[in-house]
Design a protein around this motif. Sequence first.
Motif, short mmCIF file in Angstrom:
data_model
loop_
_atom_site.label_atom_id
_atom_site.label_comp_id
_atom_site.label_asym_id
_atom_site.label_seq_id
_atom_site.Cartn_x
_atom_site.Cartn_y
_atom_site.Cartn_z
N ARG A 38 6.00 57.90 -6.39
CA ARG A 38 6.05 56.44 -6.40
C ARG A 38 7.22 55.96 -7.26
NH1 ARG A 38 0.67 53.38 -8.15
NH2 ARG A 38 0.03 54.32 -6.16
N ILE A 39 7.87 54.90 -6.81
CA ILE A 39 8.93 54.26 -7.61
C ILE A 39 8.27 53.63 -8.84
CG2 ILE A 39 10.64 52.41 -7.64
CD1 ILE A 39 11.01 52.86 -4.66
N PRO A 40 8.80 53.83 -10.06
CA PRO A 40 8.21 53.22 -11.25
C PRO A 40 8.00 51.73 -11.07
CG PRO A 40 9.93 54.77 -11.88
CD PRO A 40 9.98 54.66 -10.38
N TYR A 41 6.91 51.25 -11.63
CA TYR A 41 6.47 49.87 -11.41
C TYR A 41 7.58 48.86 -11.68
CZ TYR A 41 3.92 45.52 -12.04
OH TYR A 41 3.50 44.23 -11.95
N ALA A 42 8.29 48.99 -12.82
CA ALA A 42 9.30 47.99 -13.20
C ALA A 42 10.50 47.99 -12.26
CB ALA A 42 9.76 48.23 -14.63
N LEU A 43 10.70 49.09 -11.51
CA LEU A 43 11.83 49.16 -10.57
C LEU A 43 11.39 48.88 -9.14
CD1 LEU A 43 13.50 52.44 -11.90
CD2 LEU A 43 14.04 50.09 -12.52
N ASP A 44 10.10 48.63 -8.97
CA ASP A 44 9.51 48.46 -7.64
C ASP A 44 9.59 46.99 -7.22
OD1 ASP A 44 8.19 48.73 -5.30
OD2 ASP A 44 6.35 49.56 -6.15
N PRO A 59 14.32 63.63 -18.11
CA PRO A 59 13.77 62.46 -18.82
C PRO A 59 14.67 61.98 -19.94
CG PRO A 59 12.10 64.15 -18.48
CD PRO A 59 13.40 64.76 -18.09
N GLY A 60 15.51 62.88 -20.47
CA GLY A 60 16.40 62.50 -21.56
C GLY A 60 17.37 61.40 -21.21
N ILE A 61 17.57 61.18 -19.91
CA ILE A 61 18.49 60.13 -19.50
C ILE A 61 17.97 58.75 -19.90
CG2 ILE A 61 17.67 59.46 -17.19
CD1 ILE A 61 20.55 60.04 -16.22
N THR A 62 16.67 58.68 -20.10
CA THR A 62 16.07 57.40 -20.50
C THR A 62 16.25 57.12 -21.98
OG1 THR A 62 13.91 58.41 -20.93
CG2 THR A 62 14.35 57.66 -18.69
N ASP A 63 16.81 58.08 -22.72
CA ASP A 63 17.04 57.89 -24.15
C ASP A 63 18.44 57.37 -24.45
OD1 ASP A 63 14.50 58.84 -24.79
OD2 ASP A 63 15.20 60.93 -24.81
N LEU A 64 19.19 57.05 -23.40
CA LEU A 64 20.55 56.54 -23.61
C LEU A 64 20.46 55.02 -23.78
CD1 LEU A 64 22.42 58.62 -20.88
CD2 LEU A 64 21.95 59.21 -23.27
N PRO A 109 11.74 59.52 -13.42
CA PRO A 109 11.13 59.34 -14.74
C PRO A 109 10.69 57.89 -14.92
CG PRO A 109 13.18 60.57 -14.91
CD PRO A 109 13.10 60.07 -13.51
N PRO A 110 9.40 57.66 -15.21
CA PRO A 110 8.93 56.27 -15.36
C PRO A 110 9.64 55.53 -16.49
CG PRO A 110 7.26 57.86 -16.07
CD PRO A 110 8.32 58.65 -15.39
N GLN A 111 10.12 56.29 -17.51
CA GLN A 111 10.80 55.65 -18.63
C GLN A 111 12.14 55.03 -18.23
OE1 GLN A 111 9.87 58.79 -18.39
NE2 GLN A 111 8.80 59.54 -20.24
N LEU A 112 12.61 55.36 -17.00
CA LEU A 112 13.89 54.82 -16.55
C LEU A 112 13.87 53.29 -16.52
CD1 LEU A 112 16.57 56.09 -15.56
CD2 LEU A 112 15.79 55.72 -13.23
N SER A 113 12.70 52.75 -16.33
CA SER A 113 12.59 51.29 -16.25
C SER A 113 12.81 50.62 -17.60
CB SER A 113 11.22 50.90 -15.69
OG SER A 113 10.18 51.44 -16.51
N SER A 114 12.80 51.39 -18.68
CA SER A 114 13.01 50.80 -20.01
C SER A 114 14.48 50.53 -20.28
CB SER A 114 12.45 51.73 -21.09
OG SER A 114 13.16 52.96 -21.11
N LEU A 115 15.38 51.11 -19.46
CA LEU A 115 16.81 50.88 -19.63
C LEU A 115 17.18 49.51 -19.06
CD1 LEU A 115 18.23 54.37 -18.59
CD2 LEU A 115 17.88 53.51 -20.89
N ARG A 116 18.21 48.91 -19.63
CA ARG A 116 18.67 47.60 -19.15
C ARG A 116 19.81 47.81 -18.15
NH1 ARG A 116 20.39 44.45 -24.14
NH2 ARG A 116 21.02 46.51 -24.85
N LEU A 117 19.49 48.44 -17.04
CA LEU A 117 20.50 48.78 -16.06
C LEU A 117 20.95 47.57 -15.26
CD1 LEU A 117 18.95 52.09 -14.68
CD2 LEU A 117 20.88 51.88 -16.25
N THR A 118 22.26 47.47 -15.04
CA THR A 118 22.78 46.43 -14.15
C THR A 118 22.99 46.98 -12.74
OG1 THR A 118 25.04 46.96 -14.87
CG2 THR A 118 23.92 45.18 -16.01
#
Length: 1023
Positions: free
Chosen positions: A582-588, A538-543, A561-570
């Motif tokens: 399930r794939i996190p909602y924001a990435l689904d 989960p710490g990967i979402t803190d980058l 990790p559901p928090q992964l969707s909070s990153l601004r990934l390109t």
Amino acid sequence: MTSLPFIFTTLINLLLVNSQQFSISEQTTLLNLKQKWGNPPSLTNWNNTSSSSPCNWAEITCNSNGSVTRLNLQTKGLTGAIPRFICELQNLQSIILADNYLTGEFPRVLYNCSKLTQLDISQNAFVGKLPDDIDRLSQLEYVDFGGNNFTGDIPPAIGTLSSLMYLQLYLNLFDGFIPSEIGNLSSLEVLGLAYNGFANPEIPPEFGKLRRLRKLWMPQTNLVGKIPDSFANLSDLELLDLSSNKLEGEIPSGLFLLKNLSQLYLYKNSLSGKIPSVIESVKLVEIDVSMNQLTGIIPEEFGKLQQLEVMNLFSNQLSGNIPTSISSIPKLRIFRVFRNNLSGELPSEMGLHSKLEAFEVSENRLTGKLPESLCGGGTLFVVVAFSNNLTGEIPRSLQSCNKLHTIQLYDNSFTGEFPSGIWSLYNLASLRISGNLLSGKLPKRLAWNLSRLEISDNKFSGRIPEGISSWKKLNVFKASNNLLSGEIPIGLTNLSQLSVLYLDGNSLSGELPSTIRSWSSLTTLNLARNKLSGQIPPGITDLPHLLDLDLSENQFSGKIPPQLSSLRLTTLNLSSNNLTGRIPYALDNLAYENSFLNNPNLCASSPIRNMHNCYAGSTKSSHSNKFLHKIIAMIVVLSAFVILVAILCILFIFRGYLKKKQKLDLTTWKLTSFHTLKFTEANILCCLTDNNLIGSGGSGKVYQIEIGRHGEYVAVKRIWNTRKIDQTLEKEFLSEVQILGSIRHSNIVKLLCCFSSEDSKLLVYEYMENQSLDKWLHGKKMKTNRGLVHHRVLDWPKRLQIAIGAAQGLCYMHHDCSPPIIHRDVKSSNILLDSEFKARIADFGLAKILTKPKPGQANTMAAIAGSFGYIPPEYAYSTTITERVDVYSFGVVLLELVTGKEPHAGDSETNLAEWTWKHFSEGKSMVEALDPEIKQANCYMEEISLVFKLGLICTSTVPSSRPSMKEVLEILRRCDSPSSEERKVGEEIDVAPLLRRESYLSNYRRNGNKVAHQSIDILDGRL
């Protein structure tokens, strides 16, 4: 006889009284000058006390009679004009007023200074033309008018100043011709015409008559044609700088026969042919003929140049071997021949006989080994030899080369174990050896300052050492496709400055460290194609700055990790793992449809390709709920159907009314089409309503109108007036139609058609979904067809893409259109973006076609055109129009892209361009000026720095100092080349000559064109 002593004494007293009165008169003149020039604090010692004689003032030199002969007021803060009474100093021979704030036209009042031999008014803000009768200053020997705003032609009369030995006219706005009469100045020793926009002049052959000439300084003066053969007569010539022009043809063989020539700069022209092989220039210290089209071989005779220190032959078409004689030149420091067609082996004794500092031979077809003696002098700073066919082992001697800063040997065929001592060289900052066959293990300790380490595509093996935590300065670490094994050590996560990490294509195993918050600067993490297992921590979402994440082809398990969707990934790739749930909602959504492939136990709520639905296979206990949901859904559908029928009835009635109204109106409109249309006049006219309004300005309103059933739109600009179209708006309409109706380019907005009536004009364009650049850079939110989008998603790659697209459009207008077209209103709001952020130049209402002026005339404008913050400073004193107007405005756009600031956002007294120049010239860090949204994009920092500097150059206060749009585009394209991450340090040479022009600017620009004084030695110096 007794009266003789008395008479003699009386005569002496009378002479002393006259001398004293003369000094008092000159003292009064000097004090009046001080007052006229604003009583600068630097002249507080000038006063009228009896004990203060002007001859004792530091700025004054007197002759034996106590009369002023020299006035040196350089850098004293003088303001205003040169007053007429200055020539009341009747014995004045030397006037030095350099680096002040003096204004006005050329001071003709100096014609009254009949004994004047030295005149230096450089680095001020004088304007206008040099007078045709300048030869009235007939005694002049030393002239420096550089760093001002003089325009027009250089008067031929200057060629009649027979005593002239020193003539500097650099860095002005001369845009006429170079008079051949200068060749008559038989005593001339120094001639500086650099950085002026002459009207494509050829070098006058008469310059070959300047037998005493020691320095000829003419870079960036628009020179065309050939270098005259008559230059072989310049027997005293020491420096010849004709760089960055448009010269062509061969280099005259006579240049290499000039025995006193010590500096030869011909770089960045279109010179062709071979380098002359007969060489007698025994004093040659520097030779730079880079960035031309020279062919043939490097002459063996270069080995005779025993004084040679710098040899720059890069970016040509030279072939053959590098002569072995070059390795015997005892003073050679800099050797750059990269980007040619050279072949054969390198001279084995290179570096053995001289203190070599830079050795750059990349992008050739060289074979054999890297010379063992490269660092024989112990001074080697840079080794750049990538993209060749070099083989063998890397020389062990480099292990003791403590001054080495940069090693770039990638894309060769080096073999063997990498020398262990190189890892810890004290000054090493960049080590790039990817794409070889090197082996060995990673060291526990690296050079303290190493920030870039690239070893991909080799055979390095073993574990990543636990001591990697000592690699404190590392910013980029690329080790893809090696044989590394074992677990990823916790120490790797302690590298707080790391921004790019590639470890893909190895045999790494175990779990990722759970505590990785120290990677606060990380933007790219690629661990694909390894044997990593366990859960994604989960710490990967803190980058906070992570943009690219690739963990594909591993053995990761558990949930995403559901928090992964909070990153601004390109980019995101978690494919080919054992992830579940399930794939996190924001990435689904379909934007990530390729990010989760080959994870059998992963499900999605949306129809992502090759991914099963999370709701498939639900239990029968939920059937009753589903039945209830169906009933509710049916009720909602029926209600919606009734409402829809009612609306359709109303629309049907209203549509009949509109059609009737349109039928009447269409007869008053005239349609002019420039492309095949998918709509009719009625489609457009009926939709000019406030509901479709997306913008408005001084000339009218802009509408977004749908023209098809599949979401196709056009943009319609309506130029109108409640009374009638006024003359200005009519001109803007005609200009837009004339230009956009006749040109075609993918980076210029497409004008589909136009309508005109008695009181309205309609321009119909292709619709740009992402609207204008300024809304992304400076607007809080902007509306698109897909909803509200924050401007913060404009990352650096998109910004660079936009800059390149806009530059392509302007370059086409300036260089490919005949006659050229000047936009005159380039700004971020006139750069439109399509759905893929491809840029289009728009709004040509102020544009001007540069028709060929009549003889003796120039293209001028009647009034200032443009927008605040984008208007170049020359508008304050000149009505002449050139392409450099657009270059300045585009430079402001580049600064907007880099800083995120608005064009008028400087401080209380400056706009963005002035603020940025002040920031740069005060030595402040570029990072402080960057837009916070790209400040952490460390992997692009070289590109950002290059664009930042390019923006500075484009916004030079002197138009002739600005690059052309062709040059601007070339530099921007280099930033975005496929091998942009593989660019070498030497790539900066494309910008360095441009920055060199601006090194004369003061701490911040004052009075429009304030240039800090520097001696001619510094001006002649190399960047």
